[in-house]
Design an enzyme around this catalytic site. Sequence first.
Site, PDB file in Angstrom:
ATOM      1  N   HIS B  30       0.839  -1.203   0.000  1.00 42.34           N
ATOM      2  CA  HIS B  30       0.000   0.000   0.000  1.00 42.34           C
ATOM      3  C   HIS B  30       0.870   1.247   0.000  1.00 42.34           C
ATOM      4  CE1 HIS B  30      -2.900  -3.041   1.416  1.00 42.34           C
ATOM      5  NE2 HIS B  30      -3.823  -2.244   0.938  1.00 42.34           N
ATOM      6  N   HIS B 267      -3.997   3.272  -3.951  1.00 48.98           N
ATOM      7  CA  HIS B 267      -4.188   2.753  -2.596  1.00 48.98           C
ATOM      8  C   HIS B 267      -3.405   1.466  -2.322  1.00 48.98           C
ATOM      9  CE1 HIS B 267      -6.306   1.325   0.985  1.00 48.98           C
ATOM     10  NE2 HIS B 267      -6.508   0.188   0.347  1.00 48.98           N
ATOM     11  N   GLU B 425     -20.653  -2.413  22.602  1.00 40.93           N
ATOM     12  CA  GLU B 425     -19.897  -3.614  22.955  1.00 40.93           C
ATOM     13  C   GLU B 425     -18.563  -3.678  22.216  1.00 40.93           C
ATOM     14  OE1 GLU B 425     -23.005  -3.617  21.728  1.00 40.93           O
ATOM     15  OE2 GLU B 425     -24.247  -4.214  23.448  1.00 40.93           O
ATOM     16  N   HIS B 489     -31.293 -13.672  22.067  1.00 35.42           N
ATOM     17  CA  HIS B 489     -30.371 -13.474  23.184  1.00 35.42           C
ATOM     18  C   HIS B 489     -29.709 -14.768  23.668  1.00 35.42           C
ATOM     19  CE1 HIS B 489     -32.121  -9.549  23.124  1.00 35.42           C
ATOM     20  NE2 HIS B 489     -31.639  -9.163  24.281  1.00 35.42           N
TER      21      HIS B 489
END
Lengths: 691, 691
Positions: B30, B267, B425, B489
């Site tokens: 890159h 890139h 989270e 869940h």
Amino acid sequence: MTATEDIHDLTLKSIRVLIADLVQQFNGGHPGGAMGMAAIGIALWKYTLEFSPNDPGYFNRDRFVLSNGHTCLFQYVFQHLIGYKHMTMDQLKSYHSSRLDSLCPGHPEIEIPGIEITTGALGQGISNAVGLAIASKNLQETYNKPGFPVVSNHTFCMVGDACLQEGVTMEAVSLAGHLGLNNLTVIYDNNQISCDGSVDLTNTEDINAKFKATNWNVIEVFNGSEDVLEVAKALAESKLSTDKPTLINVHTNIGIGSNVENNCSAHGAAFGEEEVDRLHIINGFDPGLKYHIPAEVYEFFGDLVDKGDAYTQKWSKLVAEYVFNYPELGVDFQRRVNGELPNDWKNYIPSKFSASPTPSRASSGSVVNPLAKNINNFIVGSADLSPSVNLIWDKKVDFQNPQVNTSCGINGDYSGRYVHYGIREHAMAAISNGIAAFNKGTFIPVTSTFLIFYLYAAPAVRYGALSDLKVIHVATHDSIGMGEDGPTHQPIEIAALFRSMPNLNYIRPCDSEEVAGAWEIALEANGPTILSLSRHKLNQYPANSKRELVKKGAYIFKDIESPVLNIIGVGAEMGFAYESAELLTKYGLPSRVISFPSQKIFEEQSTEYKRSVLQRGQIPTIVIEAYAPNGWERYANAGFSMHTFGKSLPGNAVYEYFGYKVDSIVERIKSYMIRVQKDKSILWEFQDLNC
Amino acid sequence: MTATEDIHDLTLKSIRVLIADLVQQFNGGHPGGAMGMAAIGIALWKYTLEFSPNDPGYFNRDRFVLSNGHTCLFQYVFQHLIGYKHMTMDQLKSYHSSRLDSLCPGHPEIEIPGIEITTGALGQGISNAVGLAIASKNLQETYNKPGFPVVSNHTFCMVGDACLQEGVTMEAVSLAGHLGLNNLTVIYDNNQISCDGSVDLTNTEDINAKFKATNWNVIEVFNGSEDVLEVAKALAESKLSTDKPTLINVHTNIGIGSNVENNCSAHGAAFGEEEVDRLHIINGFDPGLKYHIPAEVYEFFGDLVDKGDAYTQKWSKLVAEYVFNYPELGVDFQRRVNGELPNDWKNYIPSKFSASPTPSRASSGSVVNPLAKNINNFIVGSADLSPSVNLIWDKKVDFQNPQVNTSCGINGDYSGRYVHYGIREHAMAAISNGIAAFNKGTFIPVTSTFLIFYLYAAPAVRYGALSDLKVIHVATHDSIGMGEDGPTHQPIEIAALFRSMPNLNYIRPCDSEEVAGAWEIALEANGPTILSLSRHKLNQYPANSKRELVKKGAYIFKDIESPVLNIIGVGAEMGFAYESAELLTKYGLPSRVISFPSQKIFEEQSTEYKRSVLQRGQIPTIVIEAYAPNGWERYANAGFSMHTFGKSLPGNAVYEYFGYKVDSIVERIKSYMIRVQKDKSILWEFQDLNC
């Protein structure tokens, strides 16, 4: 109070008390949010949404998604009030019960009539809603004609404070703003309470400014737990937006009226008998009278069934006239409404492939791109890896806000079916679930990124599996053989997740022919599929690989007389298995090769078939795959697998570094076979041969 | 041009050409971003960062994180220029080579001196940087005294367009703004190019406004690929912020000077020999002279080694004086600098527990809360499930911006060690990685949420494992027994992921005693641990469970004379195993019980030990766990496991619904044993006994 205000007031009180009763019954559930949102519910179902209780699947219905799924009583109670036949008071009372026939699970589930999609984990629903809006927008642009708005529905989504903190939400919100989805309204139940306490324990940002920065309209409603008409006005206003999605920031009171109003205790627990009694009294109801809805309230919603019937009749008539006026487009539209592919879809799949080594990502492109080009059910996209995943077809049109002129000059419009999801893997998968949920089969969303990055998207992949949504995930760069990007990009444990995820097909084909089989499985499946594909060139096995047999999950790839062992080859590592078997056979250890693209599909086969392939107990089986072994122990006695993360080296070098080299594999298998001959008991214990 | 401008110009050109050479060498890597960012690099390492090439681990160094890790050549080249001894020109040339001794992997790896943390998957690094800033802030508030700023470092992080699209980034950004982390500067390499093309293909939001809405300072630099001093000025300004983190939006040109400048082709690919030659020429270098840095450039950076030595000497002296003036605090500080726990830490762990049924989340709380209360290495937090995960200790203080007064009245300051991560989270886990990476052992971050939601956090859990960072994840509600919240869940496949993830301990203890053992493992481990804990009450087995034996991964829980089968019990499902074994023994099938809290740790034991536990080949083994079976086939011949998602029912009812009931388990095992007696060959094929 006006008569309207009176009935709103009575309805609000009835709903709040009913919710308190329902949660008290089994001493569990989420009352507070549902109570605080009751006025929003009236504004939605009484005054805004176009839907039909008698026909929950009415194609042109407005979609409603409850992203804060734990407040599901909100939706169940309104389903009851507005005339959905399945949602009886007896059913409402099944919430949190042990009744197996319950239609009121702890979070909304897609199997229940009128529930657009299963929600629960925060942030999924709002991302699904973006998908529903994309689906509708694309159909509008594809089919609508002057005077014939055969698709005109709007998507509404409820979110709570929590949804707005989730990363997947901000990904979906950013894309929805970029795409200018003016057919999407997100209603923010802004009660400033989450489980830990007040939201300002963790979030003090200016939500309105954040949404505005992301190209959204913002409307604010301050008395949102009481002022039904103000909410309804905001909803109506949001439908008039010409070029942006809308956030309605509705200030509400969680657990309104209770002694824990505006407190986190109102969120996820029953109030207690005494407090429920008090709630009855202050709301004007007899504490002895549980689960009571006054007749006036039923009456207030009494017109909605007829209105719904009128909607569906009007739409059917409109479609009939449309088909008459635009016969070709009309037939195509009806096919989409029926969720069908053209009968000849399989003809687009090449019957043969080049025999030269080909990366399976390229094989995949050669299978799906003609399909995607010619069949408008396909809506394909990438999380900014378009150049790497081989999913661009000739003359593809981007799904894009036509008002956006990109710097690189690649523009599009809403009829386009290629989505630049951006570096938003999680939202890509969740949005695709929403597109698939618009109507079964109308769209086949295809997502793409590297296999490793599907770990970012995994929660949404799970929701697709849970909701049986046919989304196809093209996961490339699926082995350490992808090389120099190194351990951060080399998947080791990702397959173990997806192989153990219920309802999901994870398929790892070994060559172009198997790729064709894998795509056919994905397209014939009910639920989601992950196609696991290589970056690097793979040998082709025209004499061995069979697309039809991919549909068995595993099959005999190369048989041999009097075999003494099986070698399982998988995906990008088939070459090691095939060549090792050839050498071992030459060295006097006749070896069969088994191709094993899908454990889950193999498990669905008959015991007889499984035995014919594996011959368990007769000869040892060795698996070669550059992933964690977990799960292969079911089929193999020994294996070559990964027990560490990978390494940044060129593809061949990284394979060799971890012992994936035919010579050394053959040596280790020979020595294993000698050990087995000496002591058959080692067959009982799975042997990691490259440890 | 001034002399300063001259040397900047020469340095920029040298770096750009060197990067082009290095990527051309093996035709991969890159180049574009690293070239465009060169001026930022000069501004950082020459003019801003406090660091010491001779002591890369200098405790009070400014931290630098390269969140856009694919531009790693940027960091490697600067390491070379600024005097890091390991980063020779020969090492730079190992980028993308097959050299096993390479210190230049495709993405930065923590094992390399001067690399703070492994990055690569986008969004991780910036979230880690938030953690590094939290760590520093907490130490400052805990230890600094007037005249003794023993901790005063600043955290800098580079991000690209892509990082800013990732959800985890927006989670971390939102929290960093809320917390007012004025010791954090994020430098945005704003080149408006990603893999698919221009960023406006997918993102047209107002980034500055978005950050401002999230409580950040924003500084903009327009000529960021050239104007070193302007970037340096912005960096200096950001360090003066009093109450907010800072985003420096630096406009750059990807692949500057090349024929693909400002194009996505710059890139991720080499430019080609011809273009590299041209780049040499236009930058004033001989095309024949590869990998060339002019002496003036080396000289320009020549003062940094001495400056670094001076920093470390000054700091050592400061700390010595601090210890003299504040002996107690000083000793404590030195313990933290050494990354140690107090010697007596194990004394805080209860030696005995109540024999009454206890949810293992509660057992866990009783183990860790005294530790967290008394030992300041612990920094604990929850993703908005504080009331559910049992991690709140008496008199805990929140890590909080002292200027924030929350509506619920729970305030804190920067010395606090309880973090309300919000419903974020993924960021919680990634931020915790950053806290752990501040300095080995100085902090032990503890995260918490339901097991199912660790799927949101899984990429960050993986990076913790990859980087060997001791973070402890408290994952509660880990079984279908969690009940009414339902299939959204209830974890089924989550354990399969974490059990197969290298370097991660996933431990599922069955009672309080095993919970104590699991915590001890986690605290003695080098890398991360997931503690998998129940919501519901579990029976206690004081006569059977042994914390010391948890450290073997599995052990004989209840032995019996002449056993005919083993039953493996795990975590919340141990009760089914234990009671079934008792009944089977009574019915004439003497059954041993094996407790199996960790597959990974068991695999590390000797063959002898493993055989003594499992007796493979002698008697059949049956596993009982309410998860997908994948992986258990290594240890068991048959099992009770989940092949579908769960169901919304009360805990006992959902177990029973899926066949987890002692009576029926016993019946199925009896019939299995009869089948085995008739035909031993079925031992070869794993049997799913509840299918």
